[in-house]
Design an enzyme around this catalytic site. Structure first.
Site, short mmCIF file in Angstrom:
data_model
loop_
_atom_site.label_atom_id
_atom_site.label_comp_id
_atom_site.label_asym_id
_atom_site.label_seq_id
_atom_site.Cartn_x
_atom_site.Cartn_y
_atom_site.Cartn_z
N VAL A 98 0.87 -1.18 0.00
CA VAL A 98 0.00 0.00 0.00
C VAL A 98 0.90 1.22 0.00
O VAL A 98 2.04 1.17 0.46
CB VAL A 98 -0.96 0.03 1.21
CG1 VAL A 98 -2.01 -1.05 1.08
CG2 VAL A 98 -0.20 -0.11 2.51
N SER A 99 0.38 2.34 -0.51
CA SER A 99 1.27 3.48 -0.68
C SER A 99 1.43 4.32 0.59
O SER A 99 2.43 4.97 0.78
CB SER A 99 0.79 4.35 -1.84
OG SER A 99 -0.57 4.63 -1.68
N THR A 100 0.41 4.31 1.46
CA THR A 100 0.55 5.06 2.70
C THR A 100 0.03 4.22 3.86
O THR A 100 -0.61 3.19 3.65
CB THR A 100 -0.28 6.36 2.69
OG1 THR A 100 -1.66 5.99 2.58
CG2 THR A 100 0.12 7.26 1.55
#
Ligand SMILES: [Zn+2]
Length: 471
Positions: free
Chosen positions: A13-15
């Protein structure tokens, strides 16, 4: 008992925001239920959080180490939407792990599953076509210089002998020069020797060759093909030409011109013992029955005024007819279309329909579980907090299963509709391979075919072979 296959799952996931965190949990629960359904052992889930910078991909590196060390049989991901299915990185990554005997499965893209024969074929062809498209993008067709040439602008400053410009800069025939040019052509047809013809008119051999092979004399432009060299990033001549219709009047008729080209080609073939290697799209892909590789070889036979193209073994000198085997290979590539149809209906769709059944049954049992839970609460066998906890879990399971069912139904429908443009492109190329650039065909075939193994050669036109696909 057969041991279960080891699955390594990768999620990213990116964040670390809450929303992304939920998506991570969903992905993980889908991965777990997929492994359960297919009876795989979930060895480990590799998790990365971050936008993908190198230092943020520690788990990915660990995953690659585990792949290298043979700890994983299947790499499972939920989806590959962040990296396009056709992108270079994706394809080279998958090719790479396949070489290490690791399969690749994307849960949300049932076509991207190399554990099935159709999935592998699909991947192979996809990879081949992606490569082909990349070639096309950089090809001469897109070049602006070609566009200019196509519009009939003569780019070189000086006109070939036999032509001049009038006051309005139009290209017109120069009678004196034109007579000379006609003389060159008829003389060459008489003696069939570049050197003799050149000597006779006191010209260097190479400039005589330039004149005799210049299609300007039949009203066309010769446009030299330059391509980007991947190693030094410079444009280089490839030795290939594109012909475009010009505005000038012809001096030589096409029949005579073609005859001259044939003689010149023939002489070259005889002089150099072979013609350009790149004209042989299967060169090096064919393995002789003696296990050595076969390469392209052209022989001009003056008596029949014909160029014979063959693939020949360096070792035992056996030959197969090049035109014949090339034609047959493209016929066979078209059969993959039929193979796909058969597979989709009889094998792969059966697998998908089976999975769909399993998910549907599971949905029924989850719904029963939900009823049972309610009964337990009503009979006061469980308290409200236990009920809520269980109901949440059931709700999530239900969500996963429902989505899985709709994914599968969609895929099955797509397959039944037979709407797969990649195979259509393959069939189009196979049907019209003579219209495609040889270099592109060479690349495409190398992406799809691993080797062609000759089993038996009776003569040039009578031989048997197997095609081994890449992967
Ligand atoms: Zn041989």
């Amino acid at each position: 008992m057969k041991s279960k296959k080891n699955v390594g799952a990768y999620v990213r996931v990116s964040t670390s925001m809450q929303e992304e965190n939920d998506s991570l949990k969903t992905q993980i629960s889908k991965i777990e239920s997929y492994c359960e359904l297919h009876d795989y052992h979930l060895h480990k889930i590799y998790e990365d959080v971050g936008s993908g910078g190198d230092d943020e991909r520690e788990s990915f590196k660990e995953l690659q180490r585990d792949i290298d060390n043979g700890k994983i049989d299947i790499l499972l991901v939920y989806e590959t939407s962040r990296i396009s299915r056709k992108s270079n990185t994706m394809i080279s990554f998958i090719s790479n792990i396949i070489e290490k005997n690791v399969d690749f499965v994307s849960i949300s893209q049932p076509d991207l599953n190399t554990t099935t024969s159709t999935g592998r074929l699909f991947f192979t062809i996809n990879a081949g076509l992606a490569q082909y498209e990349r070639e096309q993008i950089s090809s001469r067709v897109k070049s602006s210089a070609y566009e200019r040439a196509k519009k009939g602008h003569w780019m070189a400053g000086q006109l070939p002998i036999g032509y001049k410009r009038d006051e309005e800069k139009n290209i017109i025939i120069d009678e004196v020069g034109a007579r000379q040019v006609k003389n060159f052509f008829t003389t060459f047809i008489g003696n069939q020797s570049l050197k003799k013809t050149a000597d006779l008119f006191g010209k260097p051999v190479e400039s005589m060759r330039w004149i005799l092979t210049n299609p300007f004399y039949i009203g066309k432009y010769r446009f030299g093909v330059r391509k980007n060299n991947l190693h030094n990033k410079k444009k280089q001549r490839t030795g290939e030409y594109i012909l475009v219709e010009g505005s000038q009047e012809a001096i030589i008729n096409k029949e005579m011109f073609d005859k001259v080209q044939l003689y010149i080609k023939g002489n070259r073939a005889l002089n150099k013992k072979n013609i350009k290697k790149s004209n042989f799209i299967l060169g090096g892909l064919i393995k002789c029955s003696c296990m050595k590789k076969m390469y392209g070889n052209g022989n001009y036979v003056k008596k029949y005024d014909r160029l014979y193209r063959s693939y020949q073994c360096d070792n035992c000198k056996k030959k197969v007819d090049a035109d014949l085997i090339e034609e047959q290979i493209f016929e066979r590539l078209k059969e993959f279309e039929q193979l796909r149809e058969i597979n989709d209906i009889s094998i792969d769709n059966v697998e998908l329909v089976k999975s769909l059944e399993v998910y549907k049954n599971r949905k029924i049992s989850i719904l029963k579980e939900k009823d049972r839970l309610l009964t337990l609460l009503l009979k006061e066998l469980i308290d409200e907090s236990e009920f809520t906890k269980n109901r949440e879990k059931i709700g999530k399971d239900l969500e996963v299963v429902t989505e899985e069912i709709s994914n599968l139904e969609e895929t099955i429908k797509k397959k039944e509709d037979g709407s797969d443009e990649n195979f259509e492109i393959l069939v189009e190329v196979s049907n019209n391979y003579k219209n495609y650039e040889l270099i592109d065909l060479r690349e495409l075939l190398r992406m799809i075919i691993k080797e062609i193994v000759i089993k038996d050669i009776n003569n040039r036109k009578d031989f048997e072979y197997d095609i081994i696909l890449e992967y």
